[in-house]
Structure formats: C-alpha cells, structure tokens
Scaffold this active site. Structure first.
Site, PDB file in Angstrom:
ATOM      1  N   LEU A   1       7.009 -17.498   8.566  1.00 33.38           N
ATOM      2  CA  LEU A   1       6.524 -18.471   7.584  1.00 33.38           C
ATOM      3  C   LEU A   1       5.020 -18.308   7.356  1.00 33.38           C
ATOM      4  O   LEU A   1       4.323 -17.708   8.172  1.00 33.38           O
ATOM      5  CB  LEU A   1       6.850 -19.877   8.091  1.00 33.38           C
ATOM      6  CG  LEU A   1       8.360 -20.077   8.323  1.00 33.38           C
ATOM      7  CD1 LEU A   1       8.625 -21.196   9.306  1.00 33.38           C
ATOM      8  CD2 LEU A   1       9.072 -20.327   7.001  1.00 33.38           C
ATOM      9  N   PRO A   2       4.518 -18.855   6.225  1.00 27.41           N
ATOM     10  CA  PRO A   2       3.127 -18.562   5.846  1.00 27.41           C
ATOM     11  C   PRO A   2       2.055 -19.207   6.724  1.00 27.41           C
ATOM     12  O   PRO A   2       0.994 -18.619   6.915  1.00 27.41           O
ATOM     13  CB  PRO A   2       3.015 -19.099   4.415  1.00 27.41           C
ATOM     14  CG  PRO A   2       4.406 -19.306   3.937  1.00 27.41           C
ATOM     15  CD  PRO A   2       5.249 -19.549   5.156  1.00 27.41           C
TER      16      PRO A   2
ATOM     17  N   ASN B   1       3.967 -25.063   7.543  1.00 26.41           N
ATOM     18  CA  ASN B   1       5.337 -24.628   7.267  1.00 26.41           C
ATOM     19  C   ASN B   1       6.140 -24.544   8.557  1.00 26.41           C
ATOM     20  O   ASN B   1       7.311 -24.914   8.606  1.00 26.41           O
ATOM     21  CB  ASN B   1       5.351 -23.252   6.589  1.00 26.41           C
ATOM     22  CG  ASN B   1       4.532 -23.233   5.316  1.00 26.41           C
ATOM     23  OD1 ASN B   1       3.446 -22.671   5.288  1.00 26.41           O
ATOM     24  ND2 ASN B   1       5.037 -23.893   4.272  1.00 26.41           N
TER      25      ASN B   1
ATOM     26  N   THR C   1       2.099 -16.187  11.689  1.00 32.31           N
ATOM     27  CA  THR C   1       0.769 -16.172  12.303  1.00 32.31           C
ATOM     28  C   THR C   1       0.172 -17.558  12.157  1.00 32.31           C
ATOM     29  O   THR C   1      -0.152 -17.995  11.052  1.00 32.31           O
ATOM     30  CB  THR C   1      -0.125 -15.127  11.611  1.00 32.31           C
ATOM     31  OG1 THR C   1       0.391 -13.842  11.915  1.00 32.31           O
ATOM     32  CG2 THR C   1      -1.560 -15.231  12.104  1.00 32.31           C
TER      33      THR C   1
ATOM     34  N   LYS D   1      -3.024 -11.858  18.543  1.00 30.02           N
ATOM     35  CA  LYS D   1      -3.184 -11.523  17.129  1.00 30.02           C
ATOM     36  C   LYS D   1      -4.549 -11.983  16.609  1.00 30.02           C
ATOM     37  O   LYS D   1      -5.223 -11.256  15.866  1.00 30.02           O
ATOM     38  CB  LYS D   1      -2.072 -12.158  16.304  1.00 30.02           C
ATOM     39  CG  LYS D   1      -2.290 -11.922  14.826  1.00 30.02           C
ATOM     40  CD  LYS D   1      -1.084 -11.647  14.033  1.00 30.02           C
ATOM     41  CE  LYS D   1      -1.515 -11.133  12.665  1.00 30.02           C
ATOM     42  NZ  LYS D   1      -0.517 -11.298  11.645  1.00 30.02           N
TER      43      LYS D   1
ATOM     44  N   LYS E   1      -9.628 -16.832   5.544  1.00 35.55           N
ATOM     45  CA  LYS E   1      -8.946 -18.056   5.951  1.00 35.55           C
ATOM     46  C   LYS E   1      -8.585 -18.064   7.428  1.00 35.55           C
ATOM     47  O   LYS E   1      -8.381 -19.114   8.014  1.00 35.55           O
ATOM     48  CB  LYS E   1      -7.698 -18.275   5.095  1.00 35.55           C
ATOM     49  CG  LYS E   1      -8.066 -18.985   3.796  1.00 35.55           C
ATOM     50  CD  LYS E   1      -6.886 -19.165   2.874  1.00 35.55           C
ATOM     51  CE  LYS E   1      -7.327 -19.912   1.608  1.00 35.55           C
ATOM     52  NZ  LYS E   1      -6.420 -19.694   0.483  1.00 35.55           N
TER      53      LYS E   1
END
Lengths: 323, 323, 323, 323
Positions: free
Chosen positions: C96-97, C101, C127, C202, C277
């Site tokens: 998912l984004p 979400n 992520t 990450k 972002k």
C-alpha cells in the site's frame, strides 16, 4: 433564552462553532468569577499566581500534588482532576509540557471534556503541534465549548513578572474574552488567526531564533578568530544589517553582556535539548537552515550540551586552543 | 613638537610602522587640502562628491574615463593613474570592486605605491580579503605610508546621502585622521582594531546577514503555509526573539513592507550573485550555517536568481501553487 | 483445535506472540494453498502475478476495481474488502502507498483484522513508519495473528522480474514462512530483526541513497567545472574511495551511463517528490547530511523538479551557461 | 636540430607546449637513467624506494636531512637542493605537503626551475590547488620543461606496496613518459586531461568520500537507534542502493569490519584535520553537501577529533547513553 441569543448570533455570523453566546456573555459579565488552571509547573505556577493577583479566584489541578502546595497556601482551591476543575469553572487555562499531556488533560478519562460546561472557554498555553490544537478545538466544539491555543514567548522570568507574550489562535469573537485573562499574565496578547495559528506563530519564531543564535555564534567565533574584540563586534553587528535578537539581547559570548546565560556558564535559560526537540518539519516547505540548526542542536545534545542554554552553541563551535 | 612626541612614543613602544610623524601632523593641520580618490563607480562617485561638498578638493582617477565625467564637471581634477594621484595628494581614498583591483591600484606598475609620498594616509574602502589589506599595509609601511582598511556598510543610497557606516582597521593613532575624511561620507565611523579588522567586521556582518535573510525567508514561507498572515507574522517575530534586520527592516515577503526590494519584484538592492561570491571561509572556525547560506545563494544563481536582490530567496524557497 | 493448542502454548511460554505453532506448520505444509493480496498498484500487481506464476492461488482486493481486472483475467479471485480476503486466506500480503492506507486496510471497518483467522501470517510490504508497523503487530497479535513488515528495495522493473529485495522484520520463527512467499517475488529476502526493523533498514538505505545521489551530483558538477570529462570522472570515482551506487550504477549525468533516468531526461525512475516526502526524522539521532539532503529534494520540488527522477539534482545544481 | 624537429611536431600537432621533442625522445630511450625525487616524507620515502626497486638510480633532496638517511643507505644520491637535483636529472618527481611548498620547490631561490634542463619532465604528486599546478606548468613551459600534476589516492600502505592510484594531468603526449615512472609506484595511472585535472579528480573524489563517510555514519547511527544490528545493516546497505566505499570498505562502526581505523579506536587512517583542511570551494558550483561535510569535519576538530581517523564522525554523532 441563552440558547436562542447564541443561535441567532451564529446564524447572523455564519459561525463555525456552536458555543452558547449567552453563556459567553455571562462569562464576560461575571469576569472575576473563578478561573480553572491545569498544570502548575515552572511556568504554570507563576502564571496562576498572576491571575490571583488580578483578583481571579483560581481552581487548580496538577498531576503532582506537591506542585499545588504554594498555590493552595495562597488561597487557590485544589481539585483532583481536570474533569473536576471543568465541573466548577467555565474558563480554564492549561499549561502543559507536550502534546500527549494536552491530549490526556482534555480528552483523557479524567479530562476537561468529560465534564466541560457548555460555553466554556478553554485556553491552552502549552507549546504543542498545531494539529493537536485543531483536534482539541474540534472535540471541544462538539460539546459546546471553545478551545483556543495561546502559547507563550518568554521564560520563567517573564511568567513571574507577568511579561509573557501570548500568541492566540481561535475564533476571533472569543479573543477579547481570552485577552481579559491572558493580559493578567502577559504584556502582549496577539491574535494570530484561526485555531492552531498561535502554535504556528510560536514555531516560526522558535525556528528563526534557532537559526539566529547559531548564526550569531558562528559569526562571533569567526570575528574573534579574525582578530576582533567580541564586545566591539557585537556593537558593530547591532548597528548593522547583521543585527538580531541573539546578537543584541542574548549574546552567546561570555563577557559581552550581563544577565544572560553566557554570563553564567550557560546555566539557566532555554535548554539545548528543548531546542533540539522542537520539530520544525510540519509542512513540505523547504527550511534548509532551520533544519540544519535543528541538527546542530541535536549534535550538541549528543556531545554533552543537552542541559546548557542553547547559546552554548558558541562554545560548541569554538576551536580549542592551540589549533 | 608633534614629531618629537611621535618619535619618542615609537621608540618607547617598539612601533611597527615607520610613518613620518611630522608629515602626519602636516596632514592634520592642513586638513582641507586635496584628497585623492581612486575608483568612481556606483559607490565611489557619490562618496567623492560628498568629500567635495565638505570642501575637500578632490583629485581622482578611474580606469573608465567616462566614470570621471560627472566629477570633473563638479570641479575635480582627473588624472590618468593612481600613481599620478599619489604624486599630488597625501591622503587617498580607494573604492574598488575586488582584491585583484586593490592589488593592482596599489602595487601595479601605475599604482599608488610607485609614487606615494612619505607620511601619506591611504584608506581603502573596498570590500576585500583581510589578508590582502594586511599585505597592502606592509607594502605601504615600507615606503613610509599608512594603509588602513575601511569597508562600508550601506548601499548606493547611503553613499549618496552620506550615511554609510565605515569599519576601520589600522594604527589607532591614525584613526582620527581617517575619521576626519570618512565622516564626510558616512554617519558612523567605527574603529575595529589593527589593519584587516575593518574587513573582518564586514565579513562577519555579511555572514550573519546572509544567514538571517534565508532564515527569515524560510520562516515566512513556513508561517504562511501554516495559515498565518505574513504581515502579522512579521509583526510577531519583530516583537519576539526571532527578530532580526531581515525581518524588521528588509522583509523578503512582497506586501509586508514598502521601499524594500521585495516590494519591487526584487529589483535593486544587493544582488544574490554578490552574496554568493562573498567568501566566508578564511579561517578554520566552523561556520555551518554561514557555509550553507553561501551554498543556497549559489544554488539561486544557478537557477536564475543571480541578478535579483538576495531577499528573493523567499521566492526561491516558496512552493509553487498546487503542491 | 488449533485454537486450543495455541492457547496452551502461550500459557506455557509467556510468549510474546500468540500464533499457534501447529497452524504455522499447517500453513507451511499446505503451502500452495491460497494467498491473499491487498493493493494491486504498480508494484502490487506484478508482485501478485509472480505469486501466481509460482503456483499460489491468489485472492485479491483493491479499492480501485479497475486495478483488479488484469489479475482477475489471470484467474485470481477478487473480493470486495480486506476483511473478505482475511476470511478466506490465512496468509496475506499487503502493498500500500502509505501509513494511513495500512492502518485502514488492517484496522478499518472492513479491515483485515475484522475477520482475520487465528494463526494467520500478515506480511506488509508497504514502506511506512516503523512505529505503525509495530502498532499493527500488536493489534494482530491480540487476535492471534502474526504481522511482519517486509518493505522492498527495487522498483516496478524488479517487481515484474521478481528481483525485489525484501527487508523483513518480525518474529524470527516466522521468517521461513514469510520467505517462502517473498522469494517468489524477490531475489533477496533479508531478516532484519523484530517487527519494524524491515522499515528501519529501508529508511536507512533511502537516507544514504538520498545523500549519495546529491553528493554524486555535486561532485560531477564540480569536476566538469574544473575541466574533467564526466565519463572519465565517473570512472575515476568508481575505482576510488568516492565510489557509490549513485556514481557507478545510477549516474546522474546525461551521457555517462545508458539505461538510467539521466539518459532519458530524468523520466521514469524514482520521483524527487517521493524522496522529499520520505521522513528520516524518527529519532533524536543527529543526521545533518540526511536532513539537508531531504531539504534539497524539497527545494527541487518547489522549483519544478517534483516529477523528475531524483537524479535530476545534477541539473538542479548545475550552473546555467555563461556564468 | 632538436629545435627543428620539435617545431615540426608542434606545427603538425597544434601542440600547446614548446618542449623539445628530441629531448623527450632521449628521455624515453634512456629510461633507466637517474630520476630526481624531492620530498622524502611518509609518502615520498616509500615511493622513491619503489623507483629504486625498479632499477632507477634516484637523486633526492629534502629540507630535513634526516629524512634522506634511509634512502642514502639504499644507494640514492642526496643533494642539497631542488636546483641541484634539476641540474643532474631530467625527470623529477616531487611529493610535498601543500601548495606553498610546491611553489617554493619549483620557483624558489633554490628551486627546480632555477636549473631545470630543457625537455625535463617534472611530475608533482603533491595534493594542491589545481590553479597552482597550472602556474607551475606555465613557468616550466617557459624554460622548455614539462610539468604534470599527478596526485595520489591511497595512503602510506599503498605507497609502500606500490599500489597507489595516480591521477595525471598534463600534455597527453607526455603521459606515457610519466606513466613509465609512476607505474613503478602505483597500480593505477589514470590520464585525466590537461594540467590541473589530476588535482581536480582528486578533489572530486575526496569531496564525495567526505560526504559518503558522514552519510554512512549518520545512517549507521540511525539504524542502530532504530534497533538494527550494525553488521546486518552494513550488509543490507552494501547489497542495496545505499552502498558506498565508506559502508563496504571502510565502515565507521566498531565491530563491523576488521583492519579499518574503526576497529582500532580510530587510530591511523586519514586524520579528520586533513579532511577539514581540504578546500572544496574552488569554483562557483553549488556543493551544499560537500560544504556541510567540510564544516562537520571542522566541528569535529573543534571538539577534539582532529587527530582521529575521519570515520570517527560515527562517534562524534553518536548519542551518549541514557538520552
């Protein structure tokens, strides 16, 4: 009838909150009735005392009973919880350390909103995330109360002498009611706009202060290295375009000014760790110097400067002798 | 008698310059004799005119003959080279764009030092590397002349109205002689210490200005994004600890102040490219914000802001609509 | 019965997760039973297809029905909501984004946890903030399910070719079960530690990438300005201590490498806005270069580079001709 | 006759330097004739020894006589001054600490150029400002000699084992002659372009290294804070896009790798003070991360890290316990 009056004003003004206007006017008319105060720490304690000096009976509460002792001796009524205070007072000031405390004091199981009266005016002077202020305002509005954010500029000294600056966000029509109380505790009470803008103004000021202090420290270090006398350099900056509050009011170099932390081994003042914890990063707006300033205060904390005044950045950046 | 006093003081103090004291006193006594002026650019031209207004005959020179036209019409004597000027005047002011120009005007084949008179007072108002000022001073001293650095704060407007600030470095005993001339052109003449410290003071002020302007631009952008009115935000900053010259005198946000470059599409003022070319990195002292400020002005130059006033950093950092 | 076994193990072992060991083994033994997949975007779609290629029946869901079309045609079962998927499959992958979400898909009114089966394995490859991963894990554990975070490195190309790298956080004893599925979609599946450490790995990689890319862009610009051929400079860096992924695999200078965004006007690749972002600021650890890199990507977004590949920072920092 | 030959080659090749071609060919043919070496410090000493190992008679000089002792015992001829060396050898290598030393050794009163032979090949392996390299080349060319810059990558270890990398700038037609000598001392000899580009390549590599090391230190600190094992994190970075020389070859975290300064309390290696003294700011190109990296190394020097390896930035940025 109160409801009617209130309702009519709302209709007339396309207002966004449903607070009872009549109760508001009752608040104003009976202005020296009791005021609630939650949070009696280093700042809250002298603030509450100033309210009492101006003739307001204070009903207070704090999670640490010992913090209430002094105020109780001065005649304040001390209650067990924010909910209890909200039950008795329809004007409440809160002064708390951080966003989670504010959330708890307002919306927790013993929080203000559990027993808030319709028409109450809730003024939060804590320095927190503007988004939390907005959430509290929405929650209060659902119960017919008004929440305003009113963070302060100035430290314990200004709190004691009643010289704080309040930056106030919330419904403009409630500003006068807030100002009536806040002007007992501060020299300046500035209306900033809708709820959250008080916090926004404070964040902005802190960011520019954070930058200005490091910039001043770098500049003073550089000038000293280039052979300038620090007092003379400060004087020159202060009559020129480099002038800023950190150079003319809170100079970070020992020996340049008296009565500031740099004159006292960086004791007192505003701790570096507080400066490092302030988060400037609420929006997508680029703030490269603000961000780097933030990181430098973090580096200072990592290297033992956490509890010194933030002007100790002068010392942090100073080359040691013999290099 | 002056010469005697002077000589004896030098012997007593192991003085470092060998200027003929008797000639110094002649300079002072005949103060309205002619003054040399090299460099009649945007700044030098109004400065030289102010000297003339105060009754000093001016003997001038500039590499561009057309720059001399106005002054010649006002009665100044125009000569071919700095050497020619040095041959006629024992007090010379130089106002040049950069270090290489200063080196050439003083030590070049037609430079001042080729024909400088013993006891001459050489005042350089250019903004250059303090190390070059020191070199010029050493070279002048070998010929029995005194070199002082006296860079200015203030732009063409201040030069025209005689309101510049001069930051002066050089032998303290020569400061009064320099001040006599400089006060015709400026409102403030500040003694900074040994030769080079005038430049040092200017570098320091420029670095703090460079930081303060970007900090102000970031802060104003952030505040606007957070919902604050820019005029109100500027007012709040200016009564708080975020206050600085860039926020209260030269605000970078269009609409906040009048008579500043931000009110005029960032025309005029102090070009970003100048800010980017200033080198802060003369010492080993850490200047992290100064250095980043410098880099941001460079980025602006790379992105088309070179010829705008440096306060256009507000625009450079502003998010475009719709993001 | 599984539930009974489960309960007894927990009592006996004061375990921190309540997954039933027997069911775990049932999961493994019946490995080619159906797998749930939530989120069929640019990444999720090829990932789910790779699961199917390896023989796993897929039960999928996405908020956008059209995203499901391709998978349905390939034989996947498409259901209305994450809750529906959880009702049918005891192994679910989510892609998912962003954090909100994930929160919605897991804990929302039609979320996975509404109908999750005891013993289910929930693998989130989105992520997101590691703190959200931890919250989801706690919520899943209360219902007897296991949540693991498994964000990916590699873009759509790697997703399509099954060459992703998965960084996996969660209970070590569940890692093999997760790896069984993830290795259908990726070339590397790395166990990182407790839940949230996959995200942490990450974030760390992205931060160092963000820094390395800008550093490479600055260096290439500087070298070109100093007269070096860009291909030669890249070659020298890549055999020296300046070598990094951005210099040897994804060089930002047009003409140095083929098959990278810089060879295609910075189209494709990883958008600058995504880089801007990413939030690196989860802890109090000083990250001065990481933070400045972040700000530079923000500045790029403010100046029109939002949708270009982040290697376009080379162009952003490049001086325009004639300066 | 030599002049004629030379002239004809120049006409044919549009060459930019006037060195006598015949003499050049004499140099090449008699390749194992004596080679001059100026500067027998930590680097120069093992380099000169490697020349001797390859059969070149060495004629050396150093301002410190004791530095020459070892080489003399190995059979080198030691002379008093660079001028003396230039009188005997037509191929000279120089290895000096900084720009002023190079200027003095070449153009000083006892400098190489005082007695340089026409056609001589002068190779400077010092790390200096490319502008100084260009000046030396111009001065050498006026006397019919060729100056090339050939700074090295690699420390004392690489110098001893003959594994240095040389980055060479100068006339391309002289590169083979230079390579013949340099390949005795290094594993890689890379032609970079006209004179000064060897220095430029080294500056570029150092800047990216400076950035990569701090970025790696920040990232490792952040990851550890987020709960990752440092060895595992390094492994993940090194298989991902965060990979760089500082993460995979010279990791700054104690315990991650052996045989690097971080494994030995940051002893040995490349001193932070050297990193802080490198000046990246030769052009107008924006280098924001490079510049900030530079400032961070300066801050480290100010805080007691001057003599530690530059990878100690990991320690400098690490939060102390209990915060």
């Amino acid at each position: 009838m109160a409801a009617i009056l209130r309702g009519s004003r709302c209709l007339a003004e396309k207002c966004h909150n449903h607070v009872n206007a009549a109760q508001v006017s009752i608040r104003s008319m009976a202005s020296k009735t009791q005021v609630g105060f939650i949070g009696l720490g280093n700042m809250g304690n002298p603030m509450a005392k100033n309210l009492m000096k101006h003739g307001y009976p204070v009903i207070a509460s704090d999670v640490f009973p010992e913090s209430c002792k002094e105020l109780r001796e001065l005649g304040a009524q001390i209650l067990d919880s924010p909910a209890d205070v909200a039950d008795k007072a329809d004007r409440i000031v809160t002064m708390l350390p951080s966003s989670p405390n504010v959330i708890d004091v307002y919306t927790g199981p013993n929080g203000i909103l559990k027993r808030v009266k319709k028409g109450s005016l809730l003024i939060d002077s804590s320095t927190i995330d503007p988004a939390v202020s907005k959430e509290m305002a929405v929650a209060a509005e659902k119960l017919g109360a008004v929440f305003m954010d009113a963070p302060v500029s100035g430290g314990v000294g200004a709190a004691t002498s009643g010289k704080l600056t309040f930056m106030v966000g919330g419904p403009e029509e409630e500003f006068n009611a807030a100002k009536e109380l806040l002007s007992c505790m501060g020299a300046n009470v500035v209306y900033c706009g809708q709820v959250g803008t008080g916090q926004a103004a404070k964040i902005c000021n802190n960011m520019l202060l954070a930058i200005g202090m490091i910039g001043t420290a770098e500049t003073m270090n550089l000038g000293i290295r280039l052979g300038l006398d620090p007092k003379l350099l400060a004087k020159i900056l202060n009559m020129s375009s480099g002038r800023c509050w950190s150079s003319d009011t809170y100079n970070p170099v020992p020996g340049v000014m008296e009565g500031v932390p740099s004159a006292n081994n960086y004791q007192g003042g505003f701790g570096t760790t507080l400066m490092a914890k302030v988060c400037f990063v609420f929006t997508f707006t680029p703030v490269p110097l603000g961000s780097l300033a933030h990181q430098i205060y973090r580096m200072m904390c990592a290297r033992g400067y956490a509890s010194k005044d933030f002007s100790s950045v002068f010392q942090f950046l100073r080359e040691e002798e013999g290099q």
